[in-house]
Scaffold this active site. Sequence first.
Site, PDB file in Angstrom:
ATOM      1  N   LEU A 196      -3.937  -1.790  -8.091  1.00  0.00           N
ATOM      2  CA  LEU A 196      -3.872  -1.023  -6.855  1.00  0.00           C
ATOM      3  C   LEU A 196      -4.555  -1.862  -5.784  1.00  0.00           C
ATOM      4  CD1 LEU A 196      -3.658   1.473  -5.009  1.00  0.00           C
ATOM      5  CD2 LEU A 196      -5.665   2.416  -6.176  1.00  0.00           C
ATOM      6  N   SER A 197      -3.814  -2.249  -4.771  1.00  0.00           N
ATOM      7  CA  SER A 197      -4.358  -3.133  -3.732  1.00  0.00           C
ATOM      8  C   SER A 197      -5.572  -2.520  -3.060  1.00  0.00           C
ATOM      9  CB  SER A 197      -3.291  -3.433  -2.675  1.00  0.00           C
ATOM     10  OG  SER A 197      -2.210  -4.137  -3.221  1.00  0.00           O
ATOM     11  N   GLN A 198      -6.487  -3.365  -2.639  1.00  0.00           N
ATOM     12  CA  GLN A 198      -7.669  -2.895  -1.919  1.00  0.00           C
ATOM     13  C   GLN A 198      -7.256  -2.254  -0.601  1.00  0.00           C
ATOM     14  OE1 GLN A 198     -10.059  -6.238  -0.215  1.00  0.00           O
ATOM     15  NE2 GLN A 198      -8.654  -7.510  -1.400  1.00  0.00           N
TER      16      GLN A 198
ATOM     17  N   ARG B 247      -7.099   8.676  -2.057  1.00  0.00           N
ATOM     18  CA  ARG B 247      -6.917   7.489  -2.901  1.00  0.00           C
ATOM     19  C   ARG B 247      -7.433   7.703  -4.321  1.00  0.00           C
ATOM     20  NH1 ARG B 247      -9.412   2.115  -3.782  1.00  0.00           N
ATOM     21  NH2 ARG B 247      -7.740   0.540  -3.896  1.00  0.00           N
TER      22      ARG B 247
END
Length: 236
Positions: free
Chosen positions: A80-82, A53
Amino acid sequence: MSDLSLQYTENHFVSSQNLGMSSSKIRHKMVDRLCAMGLSDPRLIKALQMVPRHLFVDEGFLPLAYDESKALPIGYRQTLSQPLTVAKMTQWLFAENDISPVKKVLEIGTGSGYQSAILAMLTQQVFTLERIAPLAVEAQEKLISLGLSNITFGNGDGHWGWNENAPYDAIISAAAPETLPTELIQQLKIGGRLVLPIGKQAQRLTGYIRHEDRIEEVDLGTASFVPMLSGIQPAG
């Protein structure tokens, strides 16, 4: 999921990054925390352990790359989504259903490309659509550099989906329309699943399953995503 194999192996990421697996332990710790929060799908667990990531995070936010509860800015007013959200949405999307295994997925909102990489691990074909051309180009370059060859990229308005490649086994959106776009449901196979946030101010993460004679709706909880905007933002 009965088939535990992934599209790529851990060795693939070692060779394609040429960076080794220096953050492998911290990824495993992140996944352990996600498992304590309900992550249980073994293939998704492995994919989250493998995909780096930190490569999808701006340099200034690297210390937060493996915080499971942090959504991070990626420019152009996008995020950017968790990891917790990625895990929740993806696990529901690939849950046992009328289409097993899921072979063809449409992603609305390529963003940084992290969700695209996770999907590429789990399914044969990923079609990913991004309305902001510079983001689409950056994500494509990054994902190709990682050797993920089962992703097809497009620059378009997510409200309309990507009809040329329909129907899909599953559709996932990282942007929130105010109401459900009927085009997305129409591009699903019978038995297929769609997961996306719905709403403007108070959003709900919502899952849909397309049956022969009806659309089943599943409330997956509160959500906070960027809005799904209309049109295309060109480069430059």
